[in-house]
Design an enzyme around this catalytic site. Structure first.
Site, PDB file in Angstrom:
ATOM      1  N   GLU A   1       0.790  -1.219  -0.379  1.00 24.02           N
ATOM      2  CA  GLU A   1       0.335   0.072   0.545  1.00 24.02           C
ATOM      3  C   GLU A   1       0.955   1.132  -0.365  1.00 24.02           C
ATOM      4  OE1 GLU A   1      -2.864  -0.625   3.070  1.00 24.02           O
ATOM      5  OE2 GLU A   1      -3.747  -2.579   2.038  1.00 24.02           O
TER       6      GLU A   1
ATOM      7  N   GLU B   1      -6.447  -9.971  -3.518  1.00 22.00           N
ATOM      8  CA  GLU B   1      -7.205  -9.994  -2.026  1.00 22.00           C
ATOM      9  C   GLU B   1      -8.652 -10.270  -2.285  1.00 22.00           C
ATOM     10  OE1 GLU B   1      -5.490  -7.527   0.790  1.00 22.00           O
ATOM     11  OE2 GLU B   1      -3.720  -7.985   0.293  1.00 22.00           O
TER      12      GLU B   1
END
Ligand SMILES: *[C@@H]1O[C@H](CO)[C@@H](O)[C@H](O)[C@H]1NC(C)=O
Ligand SMILES: *[C@@H]1O[C@H](CO)[C@@H](O)[C@H](O)[C@H]1NC(C)=O
Ligand SMILES: *[C@@H]1O[C@H](CO)[C@@H](O)[C@H](O)[C@H]1NC(C)=O
Ligand SMILES: *[C@@H]1O[C@H](CO)[C@@H](O)[C@H](O)[C@H]1NC(C)=O
Ligand SMILES: *[C@@H]1O[C@H](CO)[C@@H](O)[C@H](O)[C@H]1NC(C)=O
Ligand SMILES: *[C@@H]1O[C@H](CO)[C@@H](O)[C@H](O)[C@H]1NC(C)=O
Length: 556
Positions: free
Chosen positions: A311, A418
């Site tokens: 991220e 994910e």
């Protein structure tokens, strides 16, 4: 008897396959044109050239349930480089962010996107730059193409045929006529190339049923939290890899590939508590370098890729503490430790949520470009992980596709890492739409869903109940796992084509069959001849070329 096998590589005809009228080009040229290219597809169902007036296309008709692909050529007048977006505004207050591109001054860039319509009505298309007047942008050649669900699916299937399969033909050369009659080629796929994987967590170590459920389905995984720094070094200097080690062994014993998640995480919230308290940048740098060395050396040769700085488009903890190039420096170290596997930039809201401008496709692409342009990083094997935590509503498939186009234009593998969605009445249908969209995109090389059976605690996407009976989404995943691997098949050797060779050789061709990429075992038998039975392995991969010919010489 002996068989001589060789694969002849034929010219890759696939790239010129004509897919009109459902044409969509998933490539995204980063080339910048001095003149906006005219579209070559001028006709076709649902295709329209739209009239633009001061960067606004007014009142485009939509029909609920249809998918509208929109493209335009854009250029900046004054600024050198800015992100230009496509806002789709309905009279009913609907406001959808349809797509974006990094536009430039002096040349034209292609902006692609669109909308999956959840209403019937009109909308305006507005081309805009954050905080800048639209007068700064030139827009030309706006086209729109509408698809119903059937047409969209048909188009996906055409792409799958081209990117995930080869057309394989066997050429058989016999010395003996009687060995030819009744001979059959059986093919069995041992390992599919494209893997639909599933996350796993430590509960797999506590439940035999969870483990059996998992290993009977999946060949690819990533651990949820067990390889994170806060798990591996909760107390400074006391490393504990016991959970990750045990899960790694479980995976290896069952031939399940593991993508490493994650070396570091750029969000301050998710540092080990003791790290958050560090104020001395040099101290932070030291412990971070130690962390990279520790986890990457431990699992070297055992993971197939690494999320390096999780991220790092949304967050900047390490950059704030250590300087603007912190991530680039850590990718550099990571690639020295493990140069052969992809090093992923793993981000959320890139393909799944258009309104979060912070993790948008253009920003993710730019971040990866910054990392590889840092001195010494040019040869890094990069990767893009799009997390794919979708909201429980109709996903905008055409936005997702354009986002994947942008990510794919880097030339690195793109994975969905994910994928999940909270429960909602149409969860199964929406998940199917998402997974099929990803599978039919040429840049996507793997998908990992964020899911499990009830005992695993994955509560959004639950694939089996407490008795391990499938939920409806569980049925969907099983259906796709089945569909994305090749069923065993028997290919008769007919007198399909006469082409007898010299010295009495008999040459026969099998019909051309379409096979999903993967590793195969091929067996040639003749029921009336016990002695004619042999097996060999065959690779059907992209590298072999879309038209693949396999030659068998039978000296019987
Ligand atoms: C979609 O469009 C095709 C081609 O126009 C048409 O034949 C088909 O009936 C349509 N399907 C649906 C579900 O509307
Ligand atoms: C052809 O195959 C048959 C069956 O195996 C065998 O009986 C025969 O000898 C073979 N002929 C030659 C010329 O090899
Ligand atoms: C390491 O972690 C495991 C699992 O959480 C735990 O059972 C074990 O006690 C830990 N070992 C040490 C030395 O703290
Ligand atoms: C960081 O590591 C270097 C090299 O090992 C060492 O000389 C230095 O004292 C360390 N700095 C801190 C703040 O611990
Ligand atoms: C970051 O790296 C670039 C070279 O890749 C260099 O020009 C720049 O000065 C560096 N910035 C900082 C803050 O270190
Ligand atoms: C669920 O699983 C249990 C135990 O395996 C089985 O007895 C039961 O019939 C299943 N229920 C349904 C609805 O399939």
């Amino acid at each position: 008897m002996a068989y001589i096998i060789s694969s002849l590589l034929l010219a890759l005809l696939g790239s010129v396959l004509c897919m009109d009228p459902f044409s969509y080009d998933q490539s995204l040229t980063s080339e910048c044109f001095t003149e906006p290219p005219q579209s070559s597809v001028k006709t076709g169902e649902g295709f329209k050239e739209l009239k633009i007036n001061e960067n606004v296309v007014e009142s485009v008709d939509l029909e609920e349930g249809n998918i509208y692909s929109i493209s335009a050529w854009v250029k900046l007048r004054n600024e050198n480089q800015r992100k230009v977006g496509m806002a789709l505004k309905g009279k009913n207050g609907r406001n959808v962010y349809g797509g974006e591109v990094m536009a430039k001054k002096g040349c034209w860039s292609l902006l692609k996107g669109g909308i999956t319509a959840d209403f019937t009505g009109h909308l305006d298309i507005i081309f805009e730059i954050d905080g800048l007047a639209t007068a700064e942008i030139s827009v030309q050649n706006v086209r729109l193409q509408g698809f119903n669900k059937t047409q969209w699916r048909l188009q996906q299937d055409q792409v799958i045929e081209k990117i995930r399969k080869n057309k394989v033909r066997f050429q058989m050369i016999f010395q003996n006529e009687s060995a030819l009659k009744g001979s059959v080629i059986s093919i069995e796929q041992i390992k599919p190339s494209f893997l639909l994987g599933c996350a796993m967590n430590y509960r797999i170590l506590e439940s035999d049923s969870y483990r059996e459920w998992f290993v009977s389905r999946f060949r690819l995984t990533s651990f949820t939290n067990e390889m994170k720094w806060y798990t591996n070094e909760a107390v400074r200097g006391l490393e504990n890899y016991s959970l990750a080690d045990l899960m790694m062994s479980t995976a290896e014993e069952n031939k399940i590939l593991v993508k490493g998640h994650t070396v570091l995480w750029d969000d301050k919230t998710w540092q080990p508590n003791w790290v958050k308290k560090i104020t001395d940048p040099e101290d932070l740098k030291n412990v971070t370098i130690n962390r990279i060395n520790s986890v990457m050396k431990r699992y070297k040769g055992r993971v197939i890729g690494w999320d390096v700085m999780n991220e790092n488009v949304h967050f900047s903890y390490f950059e704030d503490m250590l300087g603007k190039n912190a991530s680039a420096i850590f990718y550099s170290l990571a690639s020295k430790l493990d140069p052969d596997i992809p090093l992923f930039l793993n981000e959320f809201n890139t393909i799944e949520y258009a309104k979060d401008g912070n993790g948008s496709p253009v920003k993710v692409k730019k971040k990866m470009e910054e990392i590889v342009s840092y001195s010494g990083n040019m040869k890094i094997k990069g990767g893009i992980g799009a997390q794919g935590h979708f909201a429980p509503k109709q996903p905008n498939l055409v936005y997702m596709r354009s986002a994947l186009d942008t990510l794919g234009s880097l030339g690195f593998p793109v994975w969905l890492t994910e994928v999940d969605m909270a429960k909602c009445p149409d969860q199964v249908r929406y998940m199917e739409d998402i997974l099929r969209e990803a599978y039919s995109h040429p840049a996507v090389e793997g998908i990992i869903i964020y899911a499990g059976p009830e005992v695993s605690g994955f509560s959004k996407l639950t694939l089996a109940d407490k008795d391990f009976n499938n939920t409806e989404t569980g049925d969907l995943i099983d259906k796709l796992l089945q569909e994305w691997k090749q069923e065993p098949a028997e290919i008769p050797i007919k007198n399909h084509e006469h082409n007898d060779g010299e010295e009495g050789q008999i040459i026969r061709f099998s019909p051309e069959i379409s096979l999903l990429h993967g590793h195969y075992t091929v067996t040639v038998t003749n029921p009336s001849m016990n002695t004619l039975s042999t097996s060999f392995s065959l690779e059907v991969t992209k590298e072999m070329g879309h038209h693949q010919e396999v030659q068998l010489v039978i000296n019987a």
